[in-house]
Design an enzyme around this catalytic site. Sequence first.
Site, PDB file in Angstrom:
ATOM      1  N   ARG A  69       4.865 -15.062 -20.179  1.00 14.20           N
ATOM      2  CA  ARG A  69       5.246 -16.384 -20.675  1.00 14.20           C
ATOM      3  C   ARG A  69       4.998 -16.437 -22.177  1.00 14.20           C
ATOM      4  NH1 ARG A  69       0.899 -18.105 -22.678  1.00 14.20           N
ATOM      5  NH2 ARG A  69      -1.107 -17.946 -21.623  1.00 14.20           N
ATOM      6  N   GLY A  70       5.633 -17.396 -22.835  1.00 11.94           N
ATOM      7  CA  GLY A  70       5.375 -17.581 -24.252  1.00 11.94           C
ATOM      8  C   GLY A  70       3.989 -18.142 -24.485  1.00 11.94           C
ATOM      9  N   GLY A  71       3.490 -17.982 -25.715  1.00 10.00           N
ATOM     10  CA  GLY A  71       2.211 -18.561 -26.065  1.00 10.00           C
ATOM     11  C   GLY A  71       1.115 -17.522 -26.213  1.00 10.00           C
ATOM     12  N   GLN A  72      -0.122 -18.010 -26.360  1.00  9.51           N
ATOM     13  CA  GLN A  72      -1.250 -17.132 -26.635  1.00  9.51           C
ATOM     14  C   GLN A  72      -2.234 -17.180 -25.466  1.00  9.51           C
ATOM     15  OE1 GLN A  72      -2.500 -17.239 -30.802  1.00  9.51           O
ATOM     16  NE2 GLN A  72      -0.655 -18.330 -31.349  1.00  9.51           N
ATOM     17  N   THR A  74      -4.729 -18.793 -22.788  1.00  9.96           N
ATOM     18  CA  THR A  74      -5.053 -20.062 -22.149  1.00  9.96           C
ATOM     19  C   THR A  74      -6.089 -19.812 -21.059  1.00  9.96           C
ATOM     20  OG1 THR A  74      -3.271 -19.871 -20.510  1.00  9.96           O
ATOM     21  CG2 THR A  74      -2.775 -21.066 -22.543  1.00  9.96           C
ATOM     22  N   TYR A  75      -6.750 -20.888 -20.682  1.00  2.00           N
ATOM     23  CA  TYR A  75      -7.690 -20.849 -19.556  1.00  2.00           C
ATOM     24  C   TYR A  75      -7.096 -21.636 -18.403  1.00  2.00           C
ATOM     25  CZ  TYR A  75     -11.487 -22.367 -16.529  1.00  2.00           C
ATOM     26  OH  TYR A  75     -12.251 -22.661 -15.426  1.00  2.00           O
ATOM     27  N   GLY A 162       5.081 -23.368 -16.886  1.00  2.00           N
ATOM     28  CA  GLY A 162       5.162 -24.818 -17.018  1.00  2.00           C
ATOM     29  C   GLY A 162       4.025 -25.419 -17.806  1.00  2.00           C
ATOM     30  N   SER A 164      -0.166 -27.285 -17.837  1.00  2.00           N
ATOM     31  CA  SER A 164      -1.470 -27.477 -17.199  1.00  2.00           C
ATOM     32  C   SER A 164      -2.149 -28.660 -17.871  1.00  2.00           C
ATOM     33  CB  SER A 164      -2.341 -26.220 -17.299  1.00  2.00           C
ATOM     34  OG  SER A 164      -2.571 -25.851 -18.644  1.00  2.00           O
ATOM     35  N   CYS A 180      -4.835 -21.101 -27.274  1.00  2.00           N
ATOM     36  CA  CYS A 180      -3.527 -21.082 -27.934  1.00  2.00           C
ATOM     37  C   CYS A 180      -3.613 -20.672 -29.398  1.00  2.00           C
ATOM     38  CB  CYS A 180      -2.830 -22.433 -27.793  1.00  2.00           C
ATOM     39  SG  CYS A 180      -2.493 -22.855 -26.082  1.00  2.00           S
TER      40      CYS A 180
END
Length: 216
Positions: A69-72, A74-75, A162, A164, A180
């Site tokens: 998925r896109g992004g950095q 996450t928890y 999606g 959270s 992020c």
Amino acid sequence: MVEWITSDAPVPYAYAVEQMETRASAIASGDADEAVWLLEHPALYTAGTSAKPADLKDPDRFPVHQTRRGGQYTYHGPGQRVAYVMLDLNTRGRDVRAYVQKLETWVIATLDEFNVKGQIRDGRIGVWVTRPEKAPLPDGSPREDKIAAIGVRLRKWVAFHGVSINVEPDLSHFDGIVPCGIEGHGVTSLVDLGLPVTLADVDVALKRRFDGVFAG
């Protein structure tokens, strides 16, 4: 037609990704309806396609899952409502930016059900709330805490992954990463904001606000 699925027990991350990929392929081929899957994960970190190794501050604390998925970083963990949204952008418009904006709008509308004002900030992914009761940042700007994360992936123009929303997770679990990739700001939750909200309450709000954002 969008099918709503709720898992009561925490769902292992790898299993969830496998199920999303299978469902996305079935949606793309016309063999399954679109779906929103509401769940929790056991405590873990995920690394998106833009994750920087330096942002994983405590790599041994929880399992770390590489994800496309896109992004950095996450928890995910107990007390956090994850909504995996599997929608066919072939029929909803092939515009990824517009789709992400709709996810943001949906989260903000959901938070509004609890009188929480979620906001978007340029250059900072996710949904934020201002914390005027906390000390400002060193540059004098107001403190803002992140309350929701967003990350998407597409397969044949079917979106999955999606959002959270932090309902009542252990906020100390975020300390093992730079969420992020954003430093200087904190993380909050609905319960941290003083609201006695449950996952079931958030589910009701997510469902109630969905059609107003994604209909048509």
